[in-house]
Design a protein around this motif. Structure first.
Motif, PDB file in Angstrom:
ATOM      1  N   GLU A  51       0.838  -1.227   0.012  1.00 35.52           N
ATOM      2  CA  GLU A  51       0.144   0.045  -0.048  1.00 35.52           C
ATOM      3  C   GLU A  51       0.889   1.046  -0.044  1.00 35.52           C
ATOM      4  OE1 GLU A  51      -2.228   0.124   3.621  1.00 35.52           O
ATOM      5  OE2 GLU A  51      -0.896  -0.870   4.791  1.00 35.52           O
ATOM      6  N   LEU A  52       0.347   2.404  -0.107  1.00 40.11           N
ATOM      7  CA  LEU A  52       1.184   3.538  -0.040  1.00 40.11           C
ATOM      8  C   LEU A  52       1.918   3.976   1.146  1.00 40.11           C
ATOM      9  CD1 LEU A  52      -1.768   6.252  -1.315  1.00 40.11           C
ATOM     10  CD2 LEU A  52       0.270   5.312  -2.757  1.00 40.11           C
ATOM     11  N   PRO A  53       3.110   4.565   1.150  1.00 36.89           N
ATOM     12  CA  PRO A  53       3.825   4.606   2.218  1.00 36.89           C
ATOM     13  C   PRO A  53       3.434   5.713   3.092  1.00 36.89           C
ATOM     14  CG  PRO A  53       4.947   5.639   0.383  1.00 36.89           C
ATOM     15  CD  PRO A  53       3.911   5.081  -0.159  1.00 36.89           C
ATOM     16  N   GLY A  54       4.161   5.851   4.267  1.00 37.22           N
ATOM     17  CA  GLY A  54       4.163   6.957   5.217  1.00 37.22           C
ATOM     18  C   GLY A  54       4.865   8.136   4.768  1.00 37.22           C
ATOM     19  N   PRO A  55       4.671   9.270   5.229  1.00 34.67           N
ATOM     20  CA  PRO A  55       5.429  10.222   4.771  1.00 34.67           C
ATOM     21  C   PRO A  55       6.999  10.127   5.541  1.00 34.67           C
ATOM     22  CG  PRO A  55       4.217  11.036   6.681  1.00 34.67           C
ATOM     23  CD  PRO A  55       3.838   9.483   6.444  1.00 34.67           C
ATOM     24  N   LYS A  77       9.473  27.558   2.591  1.00 36.47           N
ATOM     25  CA  LYS A  77       9.545  26.351   3.493  1.00 36.47           C
ATOM     26  C   LYS A  77       9.230  25.294   2.528  1.00 36.47           C
ATOM     27  CE  LYS A  77       6.774  26.065   7.335  1.00 36.47           C
ATOM     28  NZ  LYS A  77       7.523  26.223   8.420  1.00 36.47           N
ATOM     29  N   PHE A  78       9.572  24.151   3.150  1.00 33.46           N
ATOM     30  CA  PHE A  78       9.739  22.987   2.095  1.00 33.46           C
ATOM     31  C   PHE A  78       8.992  21.633   2.580  1.00 33.46           C
ATOM     32  CE2 PHE A  78      13.422  25.510   1.723  1.00 33.46           C
ATOM     33  CZ  PHE A  78      13.744  25.731   0.412  1.00 33.46           C
ATOM     34  N   ARG A  79       8.463  20.845   1.789  1.00 31.69           N
ATOM     35  CA  ARG A  79       8.079  19.583   2.235  1.00 31.69           C
ATOM     36  C   ARG A  79       8.243  18.357   1.239  1.00 31.69           C
ATOM     37  NH1 ARG A  79       1.402  20.868   0.756  1.00 31.69           N
ATOM     38  NH2 ARG A  79       1.433  20.854  -1.253  1.00 31.69           N
ATOM     39  N   VAL A  80       8.158  17.376   1.965  1.00 28.32           N
ATOM     40  CA  VAL A  80       8.771  15.995   1.316  1.00 28.32           C
ATOM     41  C   VAL A  80       7.862  14.767   1.395  1.00 28.32           C
ATOM     42  CG1 VAL A  80      10.698  14.278   1.052  1.00 28.32           C
ATOM     43  CG2 VAL A  80      11.150  16.616   1.885  1.00 28.32           C
ATOM     44  N   TYR A  81       7.578  14.150   0.294  1.00 28.06           N
ATOM     45  CA  TYR A  81       6.686  12.862   0.146  1.00 28.06           C
ATOM     46  C   TYR A  81       7.552  11.638   0.021  1.00 28.06           C
ATOM     47  CZ  TYR A  81       2.635  15.918  -0.670  1.00 28.06           C
ATOM     48  OH  TYR A  81       1.526  17.035  -0.471  1.00 28.06           O
ATOM     49  N   SER A  82       7.046  10.362   0.397  1.00 28.85           N
ATOM     50  CA  SER A  82       7.576   9.526   0.058  1.00 28.85           C
ATOM     51  C   SER A  82       7.158   8.548  -1.014  1.00 28.85           C
ATOM     52  CB  SER A  82       7.674   8.360   1.384  1.00 28.85           C
ATOM     53  OG  SER A  82       8.145   8.926   2.513  1.00 28.85           O
ATOM     54  N   GLU A  83       7.769   7.740  -1.726  1.00 29.75           N
ATOM     55  CA  GLU A  83       7.020   7.043  -2.915  1.00 29.75           C
ATOM     56  C   GLU A  83       7.422   5.604  -2.869  1.00 29.75           C
ATOM     57  OE1 GLU A  83       6.834   7.820  -7.643  1.00 29.75           O
ATOM     58  OE2 GLU A  83       8.193   9.008  -6.721  1.00 29.75           O
ATOM     59  N   ASN A  84       6.487   4.548  -3.303  1.00 26.35           N
ATOM     60  CA  ASN A  84       7.017   3.432  -3.505  1.00 26.35           C
ATOM     61  C   ASN A  84       6.133   3.045  -4.834  1.00 26.35           C
ATOM     62  OD1 ASN A  84       4.265   2.772  -2.781  1.00 26.35           O
ATOM     63  ND2 ASN A  84       4.727   1.866  -0.876  1.00 26.35           N
ATOM     64  N   CYS A  94       3.311   2.000  -5.393  1.00 27.74           N
ATOM     65  CA  CYS A  94       1.855   2.177  -5.305  1.00 27.74           C
ATOM     66  C   CYS A  94       1.722   3.795  -5.793  1.00 27.74           C
ATOM     67  CB  CYS A  94       1.368   1.930  -4.005  1.00 27.74           C
ATOM     68  SG  CYS A  94       1.274   0.124  -3.578  1.00 27.74           S
ATOM     69  N   GLY A  95       2.643   4.632  -5.265  1.00 22.80           N
ATOM     70  CA  GLY A  95       2.697   5.945  -5.529  1.00 22.80           C
ATOM     71  C   GLY A  95       3.171   6.968  -4.361  1.00 22.80           C
ATOM     72  N   LEU A  96       2.714   8.083  -4.504  1.00 21.90           N
ATOM     73  CA  LEU A  96       3.081   8.882  -3.302  1.00 21.90           C
ATOM     74  C   LEU A  96       2.583   8.996  -2.080  1.00 21.90           C
ATOM     75  CD1 LEU A  96       3.520  12.214  -5.321  1.00 21.90           C
ATOM     76  CD2 LEU A  96       5.522  10.896  -4.574  1.00 21.90           C
ATOM     77  N   SER A  97       3.109   8.916  -0.749  1.00 21.13           N
ATOM     78  CA  SER A  97       2.295   9.004   0.386  1.00 21.13           C
ATOM     79  C   SER A  97       1.085  10.128   0.397  1.00 21.13           C
ATOM     80  CB  SER A  97       3.457   9.120   1.558  1.00 21.13           C
ATOM     81  OG  SER A  97       4.118  10.404   1.430  1.00 21.13           O
ATOM     82  N   GLU A  98       0.206   9.565   1.164  1.00 15.70           N
ATOM     83  CA  GLU A  98      -0.879  10.696   1.130  1.00 15.70           C
ATOM     84  C   GLU A  98      -0.687  11.939   2.020  1.00 15.70           C
ATOM     85  OE1 GLU A  98      -3.978   8.251   2.612  1.00 15.70           O
ATOM     86  OE2 GLU A  98      -4.592   7.488   0.788  1.00 15.70           O
ATOM     87  N   SER A  99       0.336  11.855   2.905  1.00 17.57           N
ATOM     88  CA  SER A  99       0.621  13.022   3.736  1.00 17.57           C
ATOM     89  C   SER A  99       2.347  13.476   3.565  1.00 17.57           C
ATOM     90  CB  SER A  99       0.372  12.762   5.128  1.00 17.57           C
ATOM     91  OG  SER A  99       1.016  11.525   5.683  1.00 17.57           O
ATOM     92  N   CYS A 100       2.755  14.350   4.093  1.00 15.25           N
ATOM     93  CA  CYS A 100       4.237  14.739   3.786  1.00 15.25           C
ATOM     94  C   CYS A 100       4.516  15.286   5.282  1.00 15.25           C
ATOM     95  CB  CYS A 100       4.230  15.772   2.666  1.00 15.25           C
ATOM     96  SG  CYS A 100       3.263  17.266   3.258  1.00 15.25           S
ATOM     97  N   PRO A 114      14.067   8.377   6.231  1.00 16.32           N
ATOM     98  CA  PRO A 114      12.949   7.531   5.678  1.00 16.32           C
ATOM     99  C   PRO A 114      11.517   7.383   6.497  1.00 16.32           C
ATOM    100  CG  PRO A 114      15.203   6.621   5.482  1.00 16.32           C
ATOM    101  CD  PRO A 114      15.385   7.846   6.328  1.00 16.32           C
ATOM    102  N   PRO A 115      10.677   6.970   5.598  1.00 18.01           N
ATOM    103  CA  PRO A 115       9.291   6.850   6.607  1.00 18.01           C
ATOM    104  C   PRO A 115       9.364   5.709   7.555  1.00 18.01           C
ATOM    105  CG  PRO A 115       9.177   6.072   4.528  1.00 18.01           C
ATOM    106  CD  PRO A 115      10.310   6.731   4.514  1.00 18.01           C
ATOM    107  N   VAL A 116       8.609   5.691   8.730  1.00 14.94           N
ATOM    108  CA  VAL A 116       8.447   4.607   9.597  1.00 14.94           C
ATOM    109  C   VAL A 116       7.691   3.454   8.693  1.00 14.94           C
ATOM    110  CG1 VAL A 116       7.603   3.677  11.694  1.00 14.94           C
ATOM    111  CG2 VAL A 116       8.718   5.914  11.536  1.00 14.94           C
ATOM    112  N   ASP A 117       6.763   3.807   7.892  1.00  8.49           N
ATOM    113  CA  ASP A 117       5.847   2.765   7.471  1.00  8.49           C
ATOM    114  C   ASP A 117       6.227   2.973   5.860  1.00  8.49           C
ATOM    115  OD1 ASP A 117       4.116   1.093   6.174  1.00  8.49           O
ATOM    116  OD2 ASP A 117       2.218   2.167   7.059  1.00  8.49           O
ATOM    117  N   SER A 118       7.005   1.983   5.341  1.00 12.07           N
ATOM    118  CA  SER A 118       7.199   1.770   3.791  1.00 12.07           C
ATOM    119  C   SER A 118       6.175   1.390   3.193  1.00 12.07           C
ATOM    120  CB  SER A 118       8.630   0.852   3.505  1.00 12.07           C
ATOM    121  OG  SER A 118       8.227  -0.308   3.836  1.00 12.07           O
ATOM    122  N   GLY A 119       5.116   1.009   3.430  1.00 17.88           N
ATOM    123  CA  GLY A 119       4.266   0.244   2.846  1.00 17.88           C
ATOM    124  C   GLY A 119       4.128  -1.131   2.365  1.00 17.88           C
ATOM    125  N   ASN A 120       5.070  -1.730   3.113  1.00 19.88           N
ATOM    126  CA  ASN A 120       5.479  -3.194   2.947  1.00 19.88           C
ATOM    127  C   ASN A 120       6.069  -3.400   1.687  1.00 19.88           C
ATOM    128  OD1 ASN A 120       5.482  -5.714   4.234  1.00 19.88           O
ATOM    129  ND2 ASN A 120       3.654  -6.411   3.025  1.00 19.88           N
TER     130      ASN A 120
END
Length: 212
Positions: free
Chosen positions: A66-70, A138-145, A147-153, A90-96
């Motif tokens: 599934e989608l990863p966490g931020p 200001k800057f923000r970062v999304y994770s990606e696997n 499945c796509g980009l994380s829903e939050s950043c 890196p995110p705590v949750d990689s989306g498995n």
């Protein structure tokens, strides 16, 4: 098989949970069906077929992604000129599944509009360039696997202020006439002459120098 085989399904070495999966077996096939898959359904599934005293087995690995966490955090580590250097974790949750990249966005304080400055980056840091003098960012970062980009950043707590640089006017250097002084020099030297008594005579030479 003949007579009709006895089919059993195991997950990770234990009998498959029939509250999570539905199994339908006939004399020639067997179907394992998961109506709404969840990450906990991931694992090694093994089908065992028995006919009298004989048996055969087949297994497969099922991975529910599934989608990863931020990313866990992001910070501005430096800013200079028209640039800002960022680092994130890196995110705590990689989306498995594996993280395939990160997307970085910027927003200036005046408009608050976000613009993408980097996509599919495999690194955990970057330098954002071409920032506008006098703006605060200001800057923000999304994770990606896969499945796509994380829903939050994750957004920087700090701001990067691109300071206006002072314009220094240099005084025009005072103009000086070039030094045209030249030491005197004979261009035509004096030569020895003989003169006759009672007649006029001239002695000639040429000299160059400055001033006159």
């Amino acid at each position: 098989g003949k007579p009709k085989p006895v089919v059993t399904w195991n997950k990770n070495g234990e009998p498959a949970d029939t509250t999570r999966v539905m199994i339908r077996s006939t004399g020639h096939d067997s179907i394992l069906f998961i109506r709404v898959s969840e990450r906990e359904d991931s694992g090694v599934y093994e089908m065992c077929v028995k006919v009298d005293g004989f048996e055969d087995k087949a297994s497969l690995i099922l991975q529910i992604v599934e989608l990863p966490g931020p990313p866990s955090s992001v910070k501005i580590v430096d800013s200079w000129g028209f640039n800002a250097a960022l680092e994130w974790t890196p995110p705590v949750d990689s989306g498995n599944t594996v993280i395939t990249g990160y997307t970085v966005q910027k927003a200036d304080k005046k408009t608050g509009d976000w613009y993408t400055v980097l996509e599919h980056s495999h690194r955990l840091n970057t330098t954002v360039s071409d920032l506008v003098m006098g703006n605060t960012y200001k800057f923000r970062v999304y994770s990606e696997n896969k499945c796509g980009l994380s829903e939050s950043c994750v957004t920087t707590k700090e701001e990067a202020k691109i300071l206006k640089t002072a314009i220094i006017l240099q005084a025009k250097p005072e103009y000086k006439d070039p030094d045209s002084t030249e030491a005197p020099k004979f261009t035509t030297a004096l030569t020895d002459r003989a003169a006759t008594v009672g007649f006029s005579t001239k002695l000639l030479c040429s000299v160059r120098g400055s001033p006159k």
